[in-house]
Scaffold this motif. Structure first.
Motif, mmCIF file in Angstrom:
data_model
loop_
_atom_site.group_PDB
_atom_site.id
_atom_site.type_symbol
_atom_site.label_atom_id
_atom_site.label_comp_id
_atom_site.label_asym_id
_atom_site.label_seq_id
_atom_site.Cartn_x
_atom_site.Cartn_y
_atom_site.Cartn_z
ATOM 1 N N ARG A 253 -45.695 -44.039 -36.386
ATOM 2 C CA ARG A 253 -46.621 -43.033 -35.859
ATOM 3 C C ARG A 253 -47.008 -42.092 -36.989
ATOM 4 O O ARG A 253 -46.159 -41.675 -37.789
ATOM 5 C CB ARG A 253 -45.976 -42.249 -34.717
ATOM 6 N N SER A 254 -48.280 -41.762 -37.039
ATOM 7 C CA SER A 254 -48.743 -40.768 -38.000
ATOM 8 C C SER A 254 -48.413 -39.387 -37.440
ATOM 9 O O SER A 254 -48.996 -38.942 -36.453
ATOM 10 C CB SER A 254 -50.260 -40.911 -38.203
ATOM 11 N N THR A 255 -47.457 -38.707 -38.062
ATOM 12 C CA THR A 255 -46.924 -37.466 -37.504
ATOM 13 C C THR A 255 -46.275 -36.644 -38.601
ATOM 14 O O THR A 255 -45.903 -37.172 -39.655
ATOM 15 C CB THR A 255 -45.880 -37.791 -36.409
ATOM 16 N N ASP A 256 -46.105 -35.346 -38.329
ATOM 17 C CA ASP A 256 -45.369 -34.509 -39.273
ATOM 18 C C ASP A 256 -43.945 -34.244 -38.777
ATOM 19 O O ASP A 256 -43.225 -33.446 -39.360
ATOM 20 C CB ASP A 256 -46.109 -33.185 -39.513
ATOM 21 N N ARG A 257 -43.559 -34.910 -37.689
ATOM 22 C CA ARG A 257 -42.197 -34.779 -37.157
ATOM 23 C C ARG A 257 -41.372 -35.982 -37.597
ATOM 24 O O ARG A 257 -41.654 -37.120 -37.196
ATOM 25 C CB ARG A 257 -42.192 -34.685 -35.628
ATOM 26 N N MET A 258 -40.337 -35.741 -38.370
ATOM 27 C CA MET A 258 -39.536 -36.841 -38.896
ATOM 28 C C MET A 258 -38.867 -37.661 -37.791
ATOM 29 O O MET A 258 -38.609 -38.850 -37.960
ATOM 30 C CB MET A 258 -38.472 -36.293 -39.841
ATOM 31 N N LEU A 259 -38.580 -37.007 -36.643
ATOM 32 C CA LEU A 259 -37.856 -37.688 -35.573
ATOM 33 C C LEU A 259 -38.762 -38.517 -34.672
ATOM 34 O O LEU A 259 -38.286 -39.153 -33.734
ATOM 35 C CB LEU A 259 -37.087 -36.667 -34.729
ATOM 36 N N ASP A 260 -40.050 -38.545 -34.940
ATOM 37 C CA ASP A 260 -40.990 -39.271 -34.085
ATOM 38 C C ASP A 260 -40.998 -40.774 -34.324
ATOM 39 O O ASP A 260 -41.605 -41.511 -33.539
ATOM 40 C CB ASP A 260 -42.414 -38.727 -34.290
ATOM 41 N N ALA A 261 -40.381 -41.238 -35.387
ATOM 42 C CA ALA A 261 -40.381 -42.672 -35.674
ATOM 43 C C ALA A 261 -39.138 -43.024 -36.485
ATOM 44 O O ALA A 261 -38.640 -42.206 -37.259
ATOM 45 C CB ALA A 261 -41.640 -43.062 -36.443
ATOM 46 N N PRO A 262 -38.617 -44.239 -36.307
ATOM 47 C CA PRO A 262 -37.444 -44.658 -37.088
ATOM 48 C C PRO A 262 -37.767 -44.802 -38.565
ATOM 49 O O PRO A 262 -38.927 -44.994 -38.962
ATOM 50 C CB PRO A 262 -37.081 -46.017 -36.473
#
Length: 468
Positions: A221-230
């Motif tokens: 996932r394109s995100t700035d949250r490190m926990l949003d994807a493995p």
């Protein structure tokens, strides 16, 4: 989101703020605007509320306990069979986990309330459709041709899937609901051909995610949250295949640090045993029942070997996540399944020594996600950062307690931290309850109601308390 859901959201959003002259006026939608009504639940609300001496706590119970029925249920009959879709609240999608947990507090009443029974039967059937659509997905739309809100994830979810995060507990919750429904009603009609295909797909998915031959699952996932994807291009950290089942995400929808998530593996053992009993005793399929039993035994043996570990201060307790190589982390997450919730789920008795020791650790400063503030103390979650406590964690602490003083302390904290809304939230700042997340989180609301009903049944004298 249908018109009733929109009206419910509008009502909940107007609830925030100081209590008005201590009148404690009901925050429930008008009866004509409620998504679903049950005379049995209405009677239970009135009976229980009358026993609560503290007017604010009674008001909170009246608001919270029926919140799932009032605001999240979409029930109809499709092809001659009941179909129930239950949104999580302020997100217009149904989580397999949340939907089971949201109706769970009403389960004891389904034998005496045909309308409520049909609602639960419909949810079992809807969950079966979801599992067959995609066993790796965690949340779904009612319209199975609707494009995903997260269509830019990789791989892109198929139509009908809201989000495709692989979480062991999502599938466990579908088994939990069907098993409990059958135990209470004796209605085996739910175990039709589709349900059996779904059950076998669940076990096949568990087997694949033991990762002896790798995994087909990816999530980016394109995100700035490190926990949003493995990590590692969406595949997760390395594991040593040892019989445990890998979960790419936690019940919080955060990615795992080490993929062998122990509360979810314990939950899977329970689900596999339930499937074994259903297929052996009701469906006369001993071959598949034997497969379920063998896998349950295999996962339990791996838990005993890799997840029961000596802590410096607490002796042998459960780790939260492990990787099969000997690496592990000692903490918990306030979502369910959690280590704290093992007694609530029926995986352990409150008196089991390893649970007692683990629970003692979880409520200590040695647990990095147990926070103490000026407003409250309680379990938190990496999902909401380093200052927010989860009401759900406080509720589960009370649910699994055998001590009157501890339960009373939890009730006091829940009363002190609803920020004048009369509802539970996802999380609140340990020093400022006005700083909270999620106005409309039906699972937490209904779980609070379940706690009050449990106290009424088991320790009714506690409801005679008037809090400060």
């Amino acid at each position: 989101m249908n018109i009733k859901h929109l009206l419910c959201l509008s009502l909940l959003l107007t609830c925030a703020g100081p209590l008005q002259a201590q009148k404690f006026e009901s925050k429930r939608p008008a009866e004509s605007e409620r998504c679903f009504t049950s005379p049995t639940i209405e009677k239970a609300i009135a009976t229980t509320k009358a026993k609560i001496a503290d007017p604010e706590l009674a008001w909170m119970f009246e608001n919270c306990y029926p919140n799932t029925l009032d605001t999240t249920v979409d029930y109809e009959v499709i092809d001659g069979k009941p179909d129930t879709f239950v949104i999580t609240g302020d997100i217009d999608a149904m989580w397999l986990r949340d939907s089971t947990a949201q109706v769970w507090p009403y389960m004891p009443y389904i034998v005496e309330d045909e309308k409520l029974r049909l609602l639960v039967e419909g949810l079992v059937r809807r969950q079966t459709k979801c599992v067959l659509l995609d066993p790796y997905a965690n949340s779904f739309y009612k319209d199975m041709e609707r494009e995903s809100h997260w269509k830019d994830d990789y791989p892109s979810p198929i139509d009908g899937v809201h989000e495709r995060k692989w979480e062991i507990d999502s599938l466990c919750y579908t088994v939990r609901l069907a098993n409990e429904y059958y135990k209470l009603t004796g209605d085996a009609s739910i175990f039709d051909e589709d349900w059996q295909r779904g059950a076998k797909l669940i076990v096949e998915t568990f087997r694949t995610e033991q990762r002896r031959n790798g995994t087909p699952f990816r999530f980016r996932r394109s995100t700035d949250r490190m926990l949003d994807a493995p990590a590692f291009d969406g595949t997760g950290r390395p594991v040593n295949p040892c019989g445990l089942i890998a979960s790419s995400f936690r019940p919080s929808d955060d990615s795992t640090l080490f993929p062998f998530l122990i509360p979810s593996n314990l939950f899977a053992v329970q689900s596999l045993k339930q499937l074994e009993a259903i297929f052996r005793n009701q469906l006369d399929d001993d071959d598949f029942a034997d497969e379920c039993k063998a896998m349950a035994d295999e996962v339990q043996a791996a838990i005993n070997k890799y997840a029961k570990l000596d802590h410096l201060d607490y002796g042998e307790i459960y780790a939260y996540e492990v990787d099969g190589f000997g690496n592990r982390v000692f903490w918990d997450d306030a979502n369910v399944p959690s280590l704290m919730s093992l007694a609530y789920l029926g995986v352990h008795k409150t008196s089991d020594p390893i649970y007692v020791r683990t629970r003692k650790f979880l409520l200590s400063e040695n647990n990095p996600y147990y926070f103490r503030g000026t407003a409250a103390e309680g379990q938190a979650s990496p999902h909401t950062g380093k200052v927010r406590i989860w009401p759900m964690g406080i509720i589960l602490r009370a649910m699994t307690s055998t001590d009157d003083a501890e339960i009373t302390h939890c009730l006091q904290m829940l009363k002190d931290t609803h920020a004048g809304t009369g509802f539970m939230h996802e999380a609140f700042n340990k020093d400022d309850p006005q700083d909270y997340t999620r106005d409309w989180f039906a699972w937490a609301n209904t779980l609070f109601g379940e706690l009050i009903v449990k106290i009424d049944h088991e320790r009714p004298h506690l409801l005679e308390t008037k809090f400060e």
